[in-house]
Design a protein around this motif. Sequence first.
Motif, short mmCIF file in Angstrom:
data_model
loop_
_atom_site.label_atom_id
_atom_site.label_comp_id
_atom_site.label_asym_id
_atom_site.label_seq_id
_atom_site.Cartn_x
_atom_site.Cartn_y
_atom_site.Cartn_z
N HIS A 65 -24.44 -66.21 -97.31
CA HIS A 65 -25.84 -65.71 -96.94
C HIS A 65 -25.61 -64.79 -97.94
CE1 HIS A 65 -27.45 -67.46 -93.34
NE2 HIS A 65 -26.36 -67.41 -92.72
N ASP A 66 -25.07 -63.46 -98.67
CA ASP A 66 -25.11 -62.89 -99.59
C ASP A 66 -25.69 -63.50 -101.65
OD1 ASP A 66 -24.98 -61.10 -97.98
OD2 ASP A 66 -23.04 -60.41 -98.23
N LYS A 67 -24.91 -64.74 -101.52
CA LYS A 67 -25.94 -65.68 -102.63
C LYS A 67 -26.66 -66.08 -103.11
CE LYS A 67 -20.77 -67.52 -102.45
NZ LYS A 67 -20.26 -68.75 -102.23
N LEU A 68 -27.45 -66.00 -103.92
CA LEU A 68 -28.85 -65.93 -104.51
C LEU A 68 -28.75 -67.40 -104.36
CD1 LEU A 68 -31.05 -65.07 -106.39
CD2 LEU A 68 -29.90 -66.04 -108.35
N MET A 69 -29.57 -67.87 -103.63
CA MET A 69 -30.17 -69.72 -102.51
C MET A 69 -31.45 -69.86 -103.95
SD MET A 69 -30.89 -70.98 -99.10
CE MET A 69 -33.03 -70.60 -99.59
N ILE A 70 -30.55 -70.84 -104.58
CA ILE A 70 -32.01 -71.91 -105.62
C ILE A 70 -31.63 -73.37 -104.51
CG2 ILE A 70 -32.31 -73.41 -107.29
CD1 ILE A 70 -31.86 -70.74 -108.02
N GLN A 71 -32.61 -73.20 -104.15
CA GLN A 71 -33.18 -75.19 -103.06
C GLN A 71 -33.05 -76.26 -104.03
OE1 GLN A 71 -33.23 -74.55 -98.56
NE2 GLN A 71 -35.47 -75.03 -99.65
N ILE A 72 -33.15 -77.15 -104.27
CA ILE A 72 -32.63 -77.86 -105.53
C ILE A 72 -33.03 -79.32 -104.90
CG2 ILE A 72 -32.24 -79.69 -107.29
CD1 ILE A 72 -33.36 -76.89 -108.49
N GLN A 93 -26.73 -88.38 -99.28
CA GLN A 93 -25.16 -88.76 -98.58
C GLN A 93 -24.46 -87.71 -100.07
OE1 GLN A 93 -23.28 -92.37 -98.08
NE2 GLN A 93 -24.54 -92.95 -98.91
N TYR A 94 -24.23 -88.04 -101.25
CA TYR A 94 -23.83 -86.93 -101.87
C TYR A 94 -23.88 -86.28 -102.95
CZ TYR A 94 -22.68 -92.22 -102.16
OH TYR A 94 -22.58 -93.51 -101.81
N PHE A 95 -25.04 -85.27 -102.20
CA PHE A 95 -25.36 -83.99 -102.82
C PHE A 95 -24.77 -82.94 -101.48
CE2 PHE A 95 -29.03 -81.41 -104.36
CZ PHE A 95 -27.98 -80.47 -104.58
N LYS A 96 -24.24 -82.65 -101.64
CA LYS A 96 -23.94 -81.27 -100.79
C LYS A 96 -24.24 -79.46 -101.53
CE LYS A 96 -22.52 -84.14 -97.93
NZ LYS A 96 -23.46 -84.70 -96.52
N GLN A 97 -24.31 -78.54 -101.10
CA GLN A 97 -24.44 -77.03 -101.44
C GLN A 97 -23.03 -76.76 -101.80
OE1 GLN A 97 -24.49 -74.19 -98.19
NE2 GLN A 97 -25.03 -75.57 -97.21
N LEU A 127 -25.80 -70.06 -104.99
CA LEU A 127 -25.79 -71.05 -104.31
C LEU A 127 -26.47 -72.11 -104.48
CD1 LEU A 127 -24.60 -72.22 -101.54
CD2 LEU A 127 -26.52 -71.23 -100.43
N ILE A 128 -26.36 -73.21 -105.04
CA ILE A 128 -27.28 -74.11 -104.91
C ILE A 128 -26.59 -74.99 -104.28
CG2 ILE A 128 -27.89 -76.06 -106.92
CD1 ILE A 128 -26.80 -74.54 -108.50
N LYS A 129 -28.13 -75.72 -103.69
CA LYS A 129 -28.48 -76.44 -101.40
C LYS A 129 -29.44 -77.39 -101.93
CE LYS A 129 -29.71 -75.12 -97.78
NZ LYS A 129 -31.14 -75.41 -98.11
N PRO A 130 -29.31 -78.77 -101.07
CA PRO A 130 -30.57 -79.35 -100.95
C PRO A 130 -30.98 -78.86 -99.85
CG PRO A 130 -28.12 -80.54 -100.25
CD PRO A 130 -28.07 -78.64 -100.57
N SER A 131 -32.27 -79.03 -99.23
CA SER A 131 -33.74 -78.33 -98.62
C SER A 131 -33.06 -79.01 -96.85
CB SER A 131 -34.90 -78.70 -98.30
OG SER A 131 -35.65 -80.46 -98.73
N TRP A 132 -32.70 -79.78 -96.99
CA TRP A 132 -32.09 -80.42 -95.78
C TRP A 132 -29.91 -79.82 -95.15
CZ3 TRP A 132 -32.44 -83.31 -99.71
CH2 TRP A 132 -30.34 -84.06 -100.23
N GLU A 133 -29.88 -78.55 -96.10
CA GLU A 133 -28.34 -78.07 -95.75
C GLU A 133 -29.13 -76.95 -95.05
OE1 GLU A 133 -25.03 -78.59 -97.84
OE2 GLU A 133 -24.72 -81.44 -96.92
N GLU A 134 -28.07 -76.25 -93.91
CA GLU A 134 -27.77 -75.04 -93.50
C GLU A 134 -27.53 -73.96 -94.59
OE1 GLU A 134 -30.60 -73.71 -91.22
OE2 GLU A 134 -31.31 -75.91 -91.74
N VAL A 135 -27.76 -73.07 -94.80
CA VAL A 135 -26.94 -71.94 -95.57
C VAL A 135 -25.95 -72.03 -94.51
CG1 VAL A 135 -26.50 -70.14 -96.57
CG2 VAL A 135 -28.75 -70.94 -96.68
N LYS A 136 -24.27 -71.80 -94.84
CA LYS A 136 -23.24 -70.85 -94.54
C LYS A 136 -22.94 -69.87 -93.90
CE LYS A 136 -20.98 -75.18 -96.30
NZ LYS A 136 -19.75 -75.60 -96.69
N PRO A 137 -22.92 -69.23 -92.82
CA PRO A 137 -22.56 -67.48 -93.13
C PRO A 137 -21.76 -66.77 -93.74
CG PRO A 137 -22.13 -69.15 -91.22
CD PRO A 137 -22.66 -70.12 -91.92
N GLU A 138 -20.98 -67.98 -95.28
CA GLU A 138 -20.37 -66.99 -95.43
C GLU A 138 -20.79 -66.97 -97.23
OE1 GLU A 138 -17.94 -70.92 -95.57
OE2 GLU A 138 -19.45 -69.30 -94.03
#
Length: 317
Positions: free
Chosen positions: A138-145, A114-118, A125-136
Amino acid sequence: MKWNKYTIKTITDAEDIISSTLMDLGIEGVEIEDKIPLSEADKKQMFVDILPDMGPDDNVAYISFYIDSEVDAKETLQNVKHELNELRSYMEVGECTIMESQTEDKDWINNWKQYFKQFSVDDILIKPSWEEVKPEDHDKLMIQIDPGTAFGTGMHETTQLCIRQLKKYITSTTKVFDVGCGSGILSIVSIKLGATYARGIDIDPNAINASIENAKVNQIPEDKFHVEAGNLLEDINLQQEVGCEAYDIVVANILADVLIPLTPVIKKNLKPNGYYITSGIIDKKEEDVVAAVKDNGFEIVEITHQGEWVSVTAKKL
C-alpha cells in the motif's frame, strides 16, 4: 468449440504460393512458422524488446489452417492435396505432408491475463487492474497497466532498467519523450514520478489506444501526456513536429538495431545536458550501441545490466 488443425510441411520458398493456393480454395487464414531471419525493413517495423533465437534457417516451413470440427473436411482436404500435387509437378515444395491435430477454441484475447501478475520495481508497484493491492504494497507508488495482447507489462528486464534510470533523473520540471511507447508504461511512470509532461510515439497505431487507456486508468491529466503513431526514424516532418531541443529526457526501449540509426535523430529532440536513456539491448550488442552513442556526441553516464539485457544512459553535451 473444437477445430481440426492441418499443418503442411514444406519449404520456405514455397510459402507464398501455397498460402495463396489455400486462399483460392476458400481457406481464409493460415499460420506460417519458419526460421527466416528478419530483414532490416522488418526490424524497423518491430519496436519490441525481444527477438527469439530461432537458430539458422533450415529452409523448412510449416503452414497451418483450421476447419471447424463439425464440418466435413474431406472434400477440402482432397482439394488441398490435389493442388499440392499440381504444384509439385512444376516446382520444389519439399515434403508437402499434412499433419492433423485438434485444438480447442480459446479466448485468445483474454488468455494472456493469467500470465500477468502484479510485481514491484523497487518501490513502484505495477499491477493489472483486475488484481487487488496486497496490504504490504500500500505504501508503494502504484501503476496500473493493462497491456492487452500486444504491448509490454513492464515485467521485462529492459523496461525495469529504464524505470530505474528514470527514477534517478526525473525532476518536477522534466519533459520526457518516450520513443516506442508501447503500453505507455514509461511515460506513465515518468509522470507519476513527477515529470511535468510526457510525449509518446510508436510505430504501431494499436499502441496508441493502449497508451491512452492506461493513462486514463492511472488518472493522468490529458494535458500532461500526448501520444501518437508515427515512424520517427523515417518521417522527417515528424522529427521536426515533435520539437527541436524540447525534452529533458528521451527514453527509448527498443531494439539495438533501431537505436543505432535513431540516436542522431534523438539528439536533435533532446535539450543540451539532457539525458538519453536506452534499453532493449542484448548484451552482445552493448558495444555497438555505446559506440553509436559516443559517435553522436553523447557522454556515457552509466551502463546498467539486468540478466542478459543492457541499459545505456548518456548525456547530450
